[in-house]
Design a protein around this motif. Structure first.
Motif, PDB file in Angstrom:
ATOM      1  N   VAL A   1      -3.909  -4.994   2.496  1.00  0.00           N
ATOM      2  CA  VAL A   1      -3.152  -4.797   3.734  1.00  0.00           C
ATOM      3  C   VAL A   1      -1.767  -4.209   3.449  1.00  0.00           C
ATOM      4  O   VAL A   1      -1.376  -3.191   4.033  1.00  0.00           O
ATOM      5  N   PHE A   2      -1.032  -4.822   2.536  1.00  0.00           N
ATOM      6  CA  PHE A   2       0.348  -4.370   2.316  1.00  0.00           C
ATOM      7  C   PHE A   2       0.413  -3.124   1.440  1.00  0.00           C
ATOM      8  O   PHE A   2       1.380  -2.362   1.500  1.00  0.00           O
TER       9      PHE A   2
ATOM     10  N   LEU B   1       2.120   2.190   0.290  1.00  0.00           N
ATOM     11  CA  LEU B   1       1.836   3.617   0.501  1.00  0.00           C
ATOM     12  C   LEU B   1       3.011   4.343   1.192  1.00  0.00           C
ATOM     13  O   LEU B   1       3.452   5.393   0.703  1.00  0.00           O
TER      14      LEU B   1
ATOM     15  N   LEU C   1      -1.448  -0.707   2.100  1.00  0.00           N
ATOM     16  CA  LEU C   1      -1.590   0.339   3.114  1.00  0.00           C
ATOM     17  C   LEU C   1      -0.350   0.481   4.004  1.00  0.00           C
ATOM     18  O   LEU C   1       0.134   1.590   4.221  1.00  0.00           O
ATOM     19  N   VAL C   2       0.154  -0.638   4.519  1.00  0.00           N
ATOM     20  CA  VAL C   2       1.258  -0.523   5.498  1.00  0.00           C
ATOM     21  C   VAL C   2       2.649  -0.657   4.874  1.00  0.00           C
ATOM     22  O   VAL C   2       3.648  -0.527   5.582  1.00  0.00           O
TER      23      VAL C   2
END
Lengths: 283, 283
Positions: free
Chosen positions: A182-183, A189, A185-186
């Protein structure tokens, strides 16, 4: 008072803010800081962020019932080895790092018998770093992820949850590997992208920066984040990050192709897809 | 009063804000709006943004001493052809678009004898669009680029400069092709990147968006920008944008390689380079 003595290992933005928040709400009796820079520790003591400091991590942890790993994540394992012999029976260690995954198991494995480790990630970072940006209100209204594993002690989990709630955070429990997906990606990245965008401007024409509007400033704000912290995060979440960077490159290539082909309908549709998703994110 | 009648072609964020600013400072006697959506024009009239409206662009421009091109830039040339026959002697046309380059020469070529065109780019856009976001204060303290060419009429240039100053903007004069190089880099490129990042999240795991922090929100804010406006901007500044996207991809690949090779010193140095440049940008 929840804890008699807290040892904050790494007195930067998050460590100092947690110290201030705990002291401000009388959750802790004494805060000892540890770090590599004595000048920073002295300043933190002068400002009332910590009550005392130790240049030796093991010494800082002696007698502490709460230990906070708040250095860049790449230093956690070495830190765990250093303090292993000085944690008292029943001591609770938490971290505030942005990467979890197998690191949680590693730190759990390095914890001595009778002490407990609970992995935490307060979503409260920013491009700022260091004690100048620290605030006792940093965690108010913010989310804090706690990564509970099969080794997490129930009592320790409850006390740590209570600590975060007491400083104003909402709690969400997540598996360490899901956390990194999750982190990655948000958060991880976008940081890499922001750094790459600034370096592109450096390559092409840094003089253009005088004309940057709010859009550019927003898009690149996190490129001012600490290189040491983000180097460690990227390295420890490498697998996810490499995958996401490939997916991102595919999306850049898709837009490049539409642009090169002059497919304006396709370009508008791709932008519309992005906009639809972004509009659903609360600002 | 600087102008007796202004025709605003395209009553969106920028057109409506300029109308409000001019009316608020009594710079114009009457504002007629033109656009494709009668519902939007009616609403703009009800809200006092415009005084009247016309669904026919040529009719809107009849008798106007100021004409403002405020549609997406891709519509400018057709608009110039439509209104050519109805511009009065001495009329001044300006645009508020984000692309200049050869478009300025094209519009100049489509201007009738006795009328003047002065290309303008107020740096005041945002991810918002439409009249709901319009404000008469939008241009206060902002930069407005004016692209003077060898065909620009001196008197018209002075009046247009005075208009922007009167609504609170600072003026900077720039060659149309330099303009597109600069804003391609600090505005158009970041928009494409933000759209690509959102589409990456759409591809990988949109469910992660619930965990987005301020860093993600800042980095992707401009992905909520109008797809029609940005489609046109990208298409008209394609040459620069393709070059910059290639430079950006090179920087992404450089970071990917450092990460894949586990070259943490190299990664930190690359981040440090980006941070150094970003810290010099005033927020």
């Amino acid at each position: 008072m929840m804890f008699e003595k807290a040892a904050v290992l790494g007195v930067g933005l998050i460590g100092a803010s947690l110290a201030l928040a705990m002291k401000g709400k009388s959750l802790v009796g004494h805060v000892v800081g540890h770090g590599r820079s004595e000048a920073n520790l002295k300043l933190a003591r002068e400002r009332g962020i910590i009550d005392s400091y130790e240049l030796d991590a093991a010494r800082a942890c002696r007698g502490a019932d709460l230990v906070v790993y708040a250095t860049p994540v790449g230093a956690f394992k070495q830190m765990a080895r250093s303090i292993k012999g000085s944690l008292k029976e029943g001591a609770i260690a938490i971290d505030v790092g942005s990467v979890k995954g197998s690191l949680v198991r590693d730190i759990e494995g390095l914890s001595p018998e009778g002490a407990h480790f609970v992995a935490c990630h307060p979503i409260a970072g920013s491009e700022s770093s260091g004690i100048d940006a620290a605030s006792g209100k940093l965690f108010e209204g913010r989310l804090c992820i706690i990564c509970r594993t099969e080794r997490t002690d129930h009592g320790a989990f409850d006390r740590v949850s209570g600590l975060w709630r007491a400083v104003g955070s909402r709690i969400e429990v997540m598996d360490p590997f899901t956390h990194d997906k999750v982190f990655g990606l948000v958060s991880h990245l976008p940081h890499v992208i922001a750094y790459a965008l600034m370096n592109t401007v450096a390559d092409v024409d840094p003089g253009s920066l005088g004309y940057a509007g709010n859009g550019f400033k927003d898009t690149t704000r996190i490129a001012a984040s600490s290189p040491a912290i983000w180097r460690d995060i990227c390295a420890l979440n490498r697998g996810n990050l490499l995958k996401y960077l490939d997916a991102f490159k595919t999306n850049i290539d898709d837009l490049l192709t539409l642009l090169r082909d002059g497919d304006l309908d396709g370009l508008e549709a791709a932008f519309e897809r992005a906009r639809g998703l972004r509009r659903g994110v609360e600002d």
